[in-house]
Design a protein around this motif. Structure first.
Motif, PDB file in Angstrom:
ATOM      1  N   MET A   1      57.067  37.489  48.243  1.00 33.82           N
ATOM      2  CA  MET A   1      55.580  38.053  48.102  1.00 33.82           C
ATOM      3  C   MET A   1      55.013  36.597  48.899  1.00 33.82           C
ATOM      4  O   MET A   1      55.632  35.548  48.897  1.00 33.82           O
ATOM      5  N   SER A   2      53.817  36.716  49.308  1.00 29.29           N
ATOM      6  CA  SER A   2      52.894  35.899  49.734  1.00 29.29           C
ATOM      7  C   SER A   2      52.396  34.779  48.673  1.00 29.29           C
ATOM      8  O   SER A   2      52.325  35.351  47.508  1.00 29.29           O
ATOM      9  N   ASP A   3      52.066  33.820  48.977  1.00 31.31           N
ATOM     10  CA  ASP A   3      51.602  32.735  48.038  1.00 31.31           C
ATOM     11  C   ASP A   3      50.105  32.670  48.160  1.00 31.31           C
ATOM     12  O   ASP A   3      49.310  32.012  47.341  1.00 31.31           O
ATOM     13  N   ALA A   4      49.538  33.654  49.108  1.00 31.25           N
ATOM     14  CA  ALA A   4      47.987  33.631  49.000  1.00 31.25           C
ATOM     15  C   ALA A   4      47.559  34.262  47.676  1.00 31.25           C
ATOM     16  O   ALA A   4      48.008  35.128  47.270  1.00 31.25           O
ATOM     17  N   PRO A   5      46.428  33.786  47.422  1.00 31.75           N
ATOM     18  CA  PRO A   5      45.728  34.098  46.103  1.00 31.75           C
ATOM     19  C   PRO A   5      45.407  35.703  46.218  1.00 31.75           C
ATOM     20  O   PRO A   5      44.662  36.115  47.194  1.00 31.75           O
ATOM     21  N   TYR A   6      45.324  36.274  45.070  1.00 31.74           N
ATOM     22  CA  TYR A   6      44.762  37.678  44.979  1.00 31.74           C
ATOM     23  C   TYR A   6      43.353  37.267  44.287  1.00 31.74           C
ATOM     24  O   TYR A   6      43.209  36.493  43.467  1.00 31.74           O
ATOM     25  N   GLN A   7      42.300  37.828  45.113  1.00 37.99           N
ATOM     26  CA  GLN A   7      40.972  37.874  44.566  1.00 37.99           C
ATOM     27  C   GLN A   7      40.319  39.040  43.827  1.00 37.99           C
ATOM     28  O   GLN A   7      40.512  40.070  44.505  1.00 37.99           O
ATOM     29  N   THR A   8      39.658  39.078  42.833  1.00 42.91           N
ATOM     30  CA  THR A   8      39.026  40.344  42.316  1.00 42.91           C
ATOM     31  C   THR A   8      37.642  39.663  41.312  1.00 42.91           C
ATOM     32  O   THR A   8      37.622  38.461  41.116  1.00 42.91           O
ATOM     33  N   GLN A   9      36.968  40.690  40.922  1.00 39.03           N
ATOM     34  CA  GLN A   9      35.957  40.390  40.071  1.00 39.03           C
ATOM     35  C   GLN A   9      35.816  41.275  39.008  1.00 39.03           C
ATOM     36  O   GLN A   9      36.297  42.823  39.347  1.00 39.03           O
ATOM     37  N   ILE A  10      35.503  41.143  37.873  1.00 44.06           N
ATOM     38  CA  ILE A  10      35.576  42.002  36.702  1.00 44.06           C
ATOM     39  C   ILE A  10      34.249  43.014  36.655  1.00 44.06           C
ATOM     40  O   ILE A  10      33.090  42.538  36.678  1.00 44.06           O
ATOM     41  N   PRO A  11      34.562  44.218  36.813  1.00 52.08           N
ATOM     42  CA  PRO A  11      33.439  45.189  36.892  1.00 52.08           C
ATOM     43  C   PRO A  11      32.880  45.544  35.437  1.00 52.08           C
ATOM     44  O   PRO A  11      33.613  45.003  34.570  1.00 52.08           O
ATOM     45  N   ALA A  12      31.736  46.042  35.549  1.00 54.72           N
ATOM     46  CA  ALA A  12      31.117  46.488  34.188  1.00 54.72           C
ATOM     47  C   ALA A  12      31.853  47.016  33.243  1.00 54.72           C
ATOM     48  O   ALA A  12      31.924  46.688  32.004  1.00 54.72           O
ATOM     49  N   LEU A  14      35.041  46.885  32.755  1.00 57.06           N
ATOM     50  CA  LEU A  14      36.400  46.278  32.206  1.00 57.06           C
ATOM     51  C   LEU A  14      35.544  44.853  31.267  1.00 57.06           C
ATOM     52  O   LEU A  14      36.391  44.455  30.623  1.00 57.06           O
ATOM     53  N   ALA A  15      34.359  44.790  31.153  1.00 57.42           N
ATOM     54  CA  ALA A  15      33.717  43.607  30.401  1.00 57.42           C
ATOM     55  C   ALA A  15      34.149  43.933  29.040  1.00 57.42           C
ATOM     56  O   ALA A  15      34.225  44.983  28.595  1.00 57.42           O
ATOM     57  N   LYS A  59      34.260  38.836  31.085  1.00 59.85           N
ATOM     58  CA  LYS A  59      32.765  39.238  31.115  1.00 59.85           C
ATOM     59  C   LYS A  59      32.609  39.651  32.588  1.00 59.85           C
ATOM     60  O   LYS A  59      33.127  39.555  33.584  1.00 59.85           O
ATOM     61  N   GLU A  60      31.693  40.778  32.502  1.00 64.72           N
ATOM     62  CA  GLU A  60      31.221  41.229  33.915  1.00 64.72           C
ATOM     63  C   GLU A  60      30.972  40.202  34.794  1.00 64.72           C
ATOM     64  O   GLU A  60      30.093  39.313  34.662  1.00 64.72           O
ATOM     65  N   GLY A  61      31.376  40.502  36.008  1.00 62.70           N
ATOM     66  CA  GLY A  61      31.028  39.417  37.265  1.00 62.70           C
ATOM     67  C   GLY A  61      32.087  38.251  37.483  1.00 62.70           C
ATOM     68  O   GLY A  61      31.715  37.819  38.312  1.00 62.70           O
ATOM     69  N   ALA A  62      32.793  38.059  36.406  1.00 60.02           N
ATOM     70  CA  ALA A  62      33.535  37.008  36.335  1.00 60.02           C
ATOM     71  C   ALA A  62      34.642  36.929  37.644  1.00 60.02           C
ATOM     72  O   ALA A  62      35.074  38.139  37.934  1.00 60.02           O
ATOM     73  N   ASP A  63      34.650  35.927  38.333  1.00 61.17           N
ATOM     74  CA  ASP A  63      35.747  35.905  39.598  1.00 61.17           C
ATOM     75  C   ASP A  63      36.956  35.278  39.178  1.00 61.17           C
ATOM     76  O   ASP A  63      37.174  34.415  38.566  1.00 61.17           O
ATOM     77  N   LEU A  64      37.950  36.205  39.423  1.00 66.68           N
ATOM     78  CA  LEU A  64      39.230  35.907  39.166  1.00 66.68           C
ATOM     79  C   LEU A  64      40.439  35.729  40.463  1.00 66.68           C
ATOM     80  O   LEU A  64      40.091  36.584  41.581  1.00 66.68           O
TER      81      LEU A  64
END
Length: 71
Positions: A1-12, A14-15, A59-64
């Motif tokens: 597996m790559s060590d590159a980060p996975y980026q996502t944002q919390i949609p409404a 899943l808040a 919370k909605e919109g949180a960057d993970l």
């Protein structure tokens, strides 16, 4: 597996969910148990800060970001 980060944002829709549950829904390639370990070990960032609490309500919109440790 790559060590590159996975980026996502919390949609409404899943808040208010636990961090581990929300991540397991957003990143289905990882089991919830695996994500819990990664969270506890400090490999998950929320809005740029390490978040090690699996039960934290997101919370909605949180960057993970998830950065996998080296094998």
């Amino acid at each position: 597996m790559s060590d590159a980060p996975y980026q996502t944002q919390i949609p409404a829709d899943l808040a208010g969910q636990r961090l581990d549950k929300a991540l397991s829904l957003l990143l289905p390639e990882f089991s919830r148990a695996r994500l819990q370990v990664l969270i506890k070990d400090g490999h998950v960032l929320m809005n740029g800060a390490v978040c090690a609490d699996v039960s934290l309500k997101v919370k909605e919109g949180a960057d993970l970001s998830l950065v996998l440790p080296p094998l």
